[in-house]
Write a protein that holds these residues in place. Structure first.
Motif, PDB file in Angstrom:
ATOM      1  N   PRO A   1      43.968  35.245  37.131  1.00 50.73           N
ATOM      2  CA  PRO A   1      45.244  34.103  36.472  1.00 50.73           C
ATOM      3  C   PRO A   1      46.265  34.360  37.439  1.00 50.73           C
ATOM      4  CG  PRO A   1      44.176  34.779  34.769  1.00 50.73           C
ATOM      5  CD  PRO A   1      43.318  35.480  35.931  1.00 50.73           C
ATOM      6  N   ASN A   2      46.704  35.769  37.063  1.00 49.79           N
ATOM      7  CA  ASN A   2      47.935  35.769  38.002  1.00 49.79           C
ATOM      8  C   ASN A   2      48.152  35.598  39.627  1.00 49.79           C
ATOM      9  OD1 ASN A   2      46.397  38.017  39.635  1.00 49.79           O
ATOM     10  ND2 ASN A   2      47.255  39.129  37.897  1.00 49.79           N
ATOM     11  N   GLY A   3      46.992  34.933  40.284  1.00 52.13           N
ATOM     12  CA  GLY A   3      46.283  35.269  41.724  1.00 52.13           C
ATOM     13  C   GLY A   3      46.005  35.698  42.039  1.00 52.13           C
ATOM     14  N   SER A   4      45.999  37.226  41.877  1.00 51.04           N
ATOM     15  CA  SER A   4      45.357  38.700  42.734  1.00 51.04           C
ATOM     16  C   SER A   4      43.239  38.221  43.096  1.00 51.04           C
ATOM     17  CB  SER A   4      45.488  39.567  42.353  1.00 51.04           C
ATOM     18  OG  SER A   4      45.654  39.584  40.771  1.00 51.04           O
ATOM     19  N   ILE A   5      42.956  38.558  43.373  1.00 54.30           N
ATOM     20  CA  ILE A   5      41.930  38.660  43.658  1.00 54.30           C
ATOM     21  C   ILE A   5      41.005  40.158  43.215  1.00 54.30           C
ATOM     22  CG2 ILE A   5      39.608  38.541  45.581  1.00 54.30           C
ATOM     23  CD1 ILE A   5      41.200  36.175  44.854  1.00 54.30           C
ATOM     24  N   LEU A   6      39.786  40.071  42.521  1.00 54.84           N
ATOM     25  CA  LEU A   6      38.690  41.547  42.051  1.00 54.84           C
ATOM     26  C   LEU A   6      37.671  41.090  42.632  1.00 54.84           C
ATOM     27  CD1 LEU A   6      40.546  42.134  38.908  1.00 54.84           C
ATOM     28  CD2 LEU A   6      40.990  43.740  40.939  1.00 54.84           C
TER      29      LEU A   6
END
Length: 485
Positions: A88-93
């Motif tokens: 949701p915060n734009g980061s990638i996991l």
């Protein structure tokens, strides 16, 4: 007793040899050789293969206008890996995934030649298994129909429907023409062997007659009635006749090998050809041959095909220029659920309509150049077809004239051969009686031999012209029917 036994064995072996000599001789006439070549030659087998290829190409073309039904699927669509997931915060996991995504689709389509469009229908079922969460989801389209229509574009289906039947008809006539070409070629091989056999017969007969005349001349020389020079001349004639027999035998072997190889005649039997006769009562009119040629020949069909292809190329050049648009529309039902039955229970409506456009804004005259090039090529093809038609007609008119000339020429050479044979017989008798010189006898020999060869050559020209006429018209003038295979 020994002499009696030996004589009996000699007679027995002579009888056996005579029997085998008869059975080892294969007697053939021109029609039989032509039929063998049409059935067994490599050229005939190649023609049959090409004919079959054209037939399946025709079947492929026909299938383009028939309904198409296709089943597509992904079974299974198993995946176990790590994949990137945006948070949701734009980061990638990178998260582990373990699932199976399988689907099955049945598609129906039908092309419409008149408009170039396609109507289609579909039904689809998709299953998604999430092994990590132990859940199953279904998605699907119970049924849907749609239509795709190119606008202001080249309609290849419409033009193929005009051109492909011409191509197939042309290929069928080409096969018949190939059979007639085989007839022309094998006729040449037939007369090569026939002339070689006639030359051998002439050489053997001349050798026997020359030896007989030499024997008579020797008796006259002993009686002092002829000079030594005449004896030497006859001895030279005997040697030349013996050499001619050897040369003729070699020519027969070579011509036999060529005929066997082309016509596909198997075995080791000696071939003996029958002398064909010219068909004197056959009447061939130029108007009839022209009418049959334009009705039957592949060239006549090719004239129409070439013009149609030129017009198609102009239509294609125009269709690929300017505005291009494609209209797509479909409607149906879709649904999702936890079981396969949920997909088909109360499905929801779905509709799609879209219009794709492509408009060239600046092409520096490319579109116009392509159209003008196609139009110029169409005009060039039109002129070429007209020229080929004139050549086609002239070829037929010339061949008819040649055939009628050959028919008359055969009659004349037949009469000349009979006269020369009679003259030769009289000359031989006069020489035996002593009131003809050896020079005059030699001239009679040569004239008789030349007349026989001229007659065979005239038959070659007649039958060659006849089969050429069949090839040009695909018409049997003996039976007065069209040629079919």
């Amino acid at each position: 007793m020994k002499k009696i036994v030996l004589i009996g064995l000699a007679v027995l072996f002579s009888s056996i040899h005579a029997v085998f000599a008869v059975t080892d001789t294969l007697k053939l006439n021109l029609l039989q050789v032509v039929e063998m070549a049409r059935a067994n030659s490599i050229a005939a087998k190649q023609a049959a293969t090409v004919k079959e290829t054209k037939y399946w190409e025709w079947r492929t073309f026909k299938s383009n206008y028939q309904p198409q039904l296709a089943l597509e699927g992904i079974l299974p669509g198993y995946t176990k890996t790590y994949t990137q997931v945006q948070q949701p915060n734009g980061s990638i996991l990178f998260q582990p995934v373990h699932y199976d995504n399988s689907s099955l689709t049945l598609n129906f389509s039908q092309s419409i030649a008149a408009t170039g469009g396609t109507i289609y229908g579909t039904t689809q079922l998709q299953r998604f298994d999430d092994f990590d969460r132990k859940s199953v989801l279904y998605n699907g389209i119970p049924y849907g129909v749609g239509y795709t229509q190119p606008l202001l574009q080249f309609n290849s289906l419409k033009w193929d429907k005009k051109i492909e039947p011409l191509k197939y008809s042309e290929s069928k006539q080409v096969f018949i023409e190939t059979q007639e070409k085989i007839s022309i070629t094998v006729t040449e091989y037939f007369f090569d062997l026939l002339l070689a056999q006639v030359n051998l017969d002439i050489a053997e007969l001349n050798y026997a007659n020359t030896k007989r005349i030499l024997s008579i001349a020797n008796t006259k020389f002993e009686l002092g009635k002829i000079s030594k020079n005449e004896i030497l001349q006859l001895q030279l004639e005997v040697l030349n006749a013996q050499k001619a027999v050897g040369t003729a035998k070699r020519d027969v072997e070579v011509a036999t090998l060529n005929l066997r190889s082309y016509a596909g005649i198997e075995g080791d039997d000696r071939i003996k050809l029958d002398m064909p006769q010219a068909v004197a009562q056959m009447t061939v009119a130029t108007e009839k041959v022209l009418a049959e040629a334009f009705a039957n020949r592949s060239d006549a069909i090719g004239f129409a095909r070439r013009l149609a292809e030129a017009r198609r190329d102009v239509a294609k050049a125009k269709g690929e220029n300017g505005l291009k648009a494609t209209l797509r529309a479909n409607l149906g039902f879709s649904n999702a659920g936890l079981s396969a039955f949920d997909v088909y229970r109360n499905p929801k409506n779905q509709q799609t309509v879209e219009l794709q456009l492509s408009i060239p804004v600046m092409d520096w005259g490319r579109s116009k150049s392509r159209t003008k090039t196609a139009q110029a090529n169409e005009q060039l093809v039109t002129y070429a077809v007209e020229q080929d038609k004139q050549t086609f007609k002239q070829q037929i008119v010339t061949q008819v004239t040649l055939f009628n000339m050959m028919k008359e020429q055969t009659k004349l050479t037949d009469t000349a051969a009979k006269i020369a044979a009679e003259k030769y017989k009289i000359a031989s008798e006069r020489y035996v009686l002593g009131n003809l010189s050896i020079t005059d006898l030699s001239i009679a020999f040569q004239e008789n031999d030349a007349a026989k060869r001229d007659y065979v050559s005239s038959l070659r020209d007649f039958w060659g012209a006849y089969y050429q006429l069949r090839y040009l018209s695909l018409y049997d003038f003996e039976k007065n029917i069209k040629i079919t295979y």
